[in-house]
Design a protein around this motif. Structure first.
Motif, short mmCIF file in Angstrom:
data_model
loop_
_atom_site.label_atom_id
_atom_site.label_comp_id
_atom_site.label_asym_id
_atom_site.label_seq_id
_atom_site.Cartn_x
_atom_site.Cartn_y
_atom_site.Cartn_z
N ALA A 48 0.83 -1.20 0.00
CA ALA A 48 0.00 0.00 0.00
C ALA A 48 0.87 1.26 0.00
N VAL A 49 1.94 1.25 0.78
CA VAL A 49 2.83 2.42 0.85
C VAL A 49 3.50 2.68 -0.49
N LYS A 51 2.25 2.55 -3.28
CA LYS A 51 1.29 3.22 -4.15
C LYS A 51 0.83 4.57 -3.60
N THR A 52 1.33 4.96 -2.43
CA THR A 52 0.85 6.16 -1.76
C THR A 52 1.97 7.19 -1.68
N ARG A 54 4.35 9.87 -0.15
CA ARG A 54 4.80 10.03 1.23
C ARG A 54 4.37 11.39 1.76
N TRP A 55 4.27 11.51 3.06
CA TRP A 55 3.90 12.77 3.68
C TRP A 55 5.09 13.73 3.60
N GLU A 86 -3.45 18.32 1.35
CA GLU A 86 -4.02 17.21 2.10
C GLU A 86 -3.52 17.20 3.54
#
Length: 119
Positions: A48-49, A51-52, A54-55, A86
């Protein structure tokens, strides 16, 4: 691992590369996150990470560290994270286990987003 290193490590899990995340998550890790599928294995979380995004910015407060036994560290905290416009905030726990000198892995992580009151 001293407290400063604990918090640097925890923050890196929010901001560092997916490769760093993969190196830091134990194969036996279990996670509970506030989005489906809610309960994940370490491998599912790693995928999942990848595809996401990073902050970009992370602020950790309400920090608590416990060392219930040698080779085990538990942290609890509040996080506020952002990337672009976001925003995200949650209460979190993570548990690390010691594998070898300077080598710790996350074996548990949970995020809880408080319900907003209608007051």
């Amino acid at each position: 691992m001293d407290d400063n290193r604990v918090w640097s490590f925890e923050e890196s899990l929010w901001t560092a590369s997916p490769e760093h995340y993969e190196e830091s998550i134990d194969d036996e890790c279990l996670m509970v996150l506030p989005e489906p599928p809610f309960v994940m294995s370490g491998q599912q979380a790693i995928e999942a990470v990848k595809k996401t995004p990073r902050w970009e910015k992370v602020e950790i407060s309400e920090r608590q560290v416990a060392r219930p036994q040698e080779g085990l560290i538990v942290v609890a905290y509040h996080v506020e994270a952002s990337r672009g416009e976001e925003q995200y905030a949650a209460y979190c726990t993570s548990t690390y286990r010691w594998l070898s000198h300077e080598n710790w892995r996350v074996v548990q992580h949970q995020q809880m987003v408080p319900l907003k009151s209608n007051g």
